[in-house]
Enzyme design. Sequence first.
Site, PDB file in Angstrom:
ATOM      1  N   ASP A 123     110.762 -25.745  28.952  1.00  0.00           N
ATOM      2  CA  ASP A 123     111.450 -26.835  27.955  1.00  0.00           C
ATOM      3  C   ASP A 123     111.875 -27.309  29.731  1.00  0.00           C
ATOM      4  O   ASP A 123     112.093 -26.647  30.501  1.00  0.00           O
ATOM      5  CB  ASP A 123     112.360 -27.168  27.389  1.00  0.00           C
ATOM      6  CG  ASP A 123     112.586 -28.102  26.604  1.00  0.00           C
ATOM      7  OD1 ASP A 123     113.382 -27.905  25.221  1.00  0.00           O
ATOM      8  OD2 ASP A 123     112.054 -28.973  27.247  1.00  0.00           O
TER       9      ASP A 123
HETATM   10  C1  GLC Z   1     112.645 -31.908  25.975  1.00  0.00           C
HETATM   11  C2  GLC Z   1     113.142 -31.299  24.845  1.00  0.00           C
HETATM   12  C3  GLC Z   1     111.680 -30.663  24.042  1.00  0.00           C
HETATM   13  C4  GLC Z   1     110.606 -31.557  25.393  1.00  0.00           C
HETATM   14  C5  GLC Z   1     110.677 -31.913  26.313  1.00  0.00           C
HETATM   15  C6  GLC Z   1     110.042 -33.370  27.335  1.00  0.00           C
HETATM   16  O1  GLC Z   1     114.797 -31.761  26.206  1.00  0.00           O
HETATM   17  O2  GLC Z   1     114.362 -30.153  24.556  1.00  0.00           O
HETATM   18  O3  GLC Z   1     111.535 -30.913  23.086  1.00  0.00           O
HETATM   19  O4  GLC Z   1     109.277 -31.579  24.449  1.00  0.00           O
HETATM   20  O5  GLC Z   1     112.665 -32.396  26.810  1.00  0.00           O
HETATM   21  O6  GLC Z   1     110.596 -34.217  27.057  1.00  0.00           O
END
Ligand code: GLC
Length: 715
Positions: free
Chosen positions: A258
Amino acid sequence: MSAFIDSLIDDMTVEEKAGQLTLYTSGWAVTGPQLRDDYLEELKAGRAGNLFNAHTVDYAIKLQKMAVEETRLGIPLLFGLDVIHGYKTTFPIPLAEASSWDMDLIQKTARLSAREATAAGVNWTFNPMVDISRDPRWGRVAEGSGEDVYLGGLIAAAKVKGYQGDDLSDPSTLLACVKHFAAYGASQAGRDYHTVDMSDRVLRETYLPPYKAALDAGATTFMTSFNELDGVPASGSKYLMTEILRDEWGFTGFVVTDYTAINEMVPHGVVENEKQAAELAFKAGVDMDMQGGLYSRYLPELIKEGKIKESMLDQCVRRILEMKYKLGLFEDPYRYLNKAREEQTLFSKELMDHSLHSAKESIVLLKNEEVKGAKLLPLSKSVKSIALIGPLADNQKDMLGTWHMSGDASKVVTLLKGIKETAPEVTVHYASGAGFGDSDMTGMDEAVRAASKADIVIMALGENYQQSGEAASRSDIGLPKSQQLLMEKVHTLGKPMVAVVMAGRPLSMTWMEENIPAIVNAWHLGTMAGKAMAEVLFGDHVPSGKLPMTFPRNVGQIPVFYNMKNTGRPFDESNKYTSKYLDIPNDPLYPFGYGLSYTSFDYSNIALSTEELARTDTLSVRVKVTNTGRYEGKEIVQLYLRDLVGSVTRPVKELKRFKKINLKPGRSETVHFKLTYEDLCFYTRDMSFKAEPGKFKVFVGPNAMEGLEADFDFN
Ligand code: GLC
């Protein structure tokens, strides 16, 4: 494919290999704590092989051309985006759609979302989010499927199939990404990004199965979660990313972190610096670094220093290049970039129709009492005047809900518009009357005046789209105080009142339950929200949604969920020394699986095919369901199981089957379920997954707290 990829890897420098393990966001959306403005330079230098938050054909073509024509090897980009519940056409938030318990509907939403997003150049969605959660303080319950492992597993699989289809090279399909691995929904106190700590038994019994169901459905990518688990941040956990995901489950796709999750292992306190973080994540089994830039910066060094082997790096690169190959990007890097297709696909009729259908199936009727001798809902279209009061009544933006990304608020049908379309003869007095904070009382008096003019009052209350989702935990899950005050003031007028609650989580509605005769839980339903709500309110559609998550009486009751343990002192009102609170009952306000209809259903004649189940047997369960009311309607018939004695304590109920049936007034249907040995299995005292002989109870009913029961022995 492997010959092509092997030869390409042979040509690549270590920097270019690290580049394929690197994912940066464009500047088009902020979905995390920091942006970097050098993503284009990094892309041209071959140090960033993947982008996210970059979409529309026009923009993606520019970026893909840069990668294909300006980098040394011309490797095409992946374009990722959080297509969580639609791209442009917005569907109900996932927690809402989970209330439909309709896998075909949910799969079709994913299929249509993929069709629209791929038309805009997206070839990878960061979905399905399959984190089980039992804590509505956590804002991200909005993105998931609620508290139950069985329902959550089926929904996870349906979404993967919808996104990926049968052929990844088909330009209307895209890579799914199962997130957030693992157990992110169990963060302490419902506070986002907080610590997760649980037994391996709870992890494997309750939290892991939906990720596994997504994998079994063919999921091609996984995303690590921000949280630590048992003291190790997921992005550094070899237990999760290698031992479980690859060694036990045989996953062959790739793992992305993430947003800057590798960097965050420094504040987590498991490494001293970002270089160590890169090494820990790489050795744990993480293939791609989202936004952190640490793989790009440190992997070449770590290889020179002999700390990681280039053959390991090649393995990660291969996993990512294979996905690009399967998407058909090497054959044609522009296959997702067709301007004409984009124009004819966005907001197509099929998408809008399905958005309306999904919204109607996602609405949960929580209460509908008689007022002056008749049920208050559905409202008659010949009622003279209605007051529509509340900040969610004539509100487009908030209907989109959290993670609506590129949703278009201007296309949203508000509740006010929906009512005018559905009941054009009715005079509607509208006033907002309150806001989303605790003190914005502007317009309160005007709203009360509007209410005083009408025969019936509809309150449109709840959360705005920013009060749920990521980094949106709430310590109190009630209505915003200004809305509660507005509702109580309007209530003093003594008019018949309907409360329509729109939120991204279960709200505690105890006052409402005690004082308002009709309550409709409408979540955040997306582009067609107002039309769907109005059709339910006026009976054009009979509601059939059931709660995928328990509604607590108040925040102090959390965690409260249906499949709890019995304890050694189960509540007994005649005995002080039993498990209870002094101020509220143990039962939730509304249980898992609960939802009413405009008609009523009677359950009778439960029958088992045997009372002695042998290991190789199948147990068939029959129950008769009758529509005893005046409307045709759907009922989600639920089957729960209880294992009365085990080598470890067992939940008082576990959902094992359900079936959504449709019945005309007066008609009956005998619903059949089949259970096998696998349904009785659990992680026993020594953690082996099997069934143990003993007594079992089967429950069949309309929700987790009501229904018929029958007993059988397994031996
Ligand atoms: C965010 C979220 C994740 C998302 C990613 C890209 O922090 O935790 O669910 O897919 O970043 O946007």
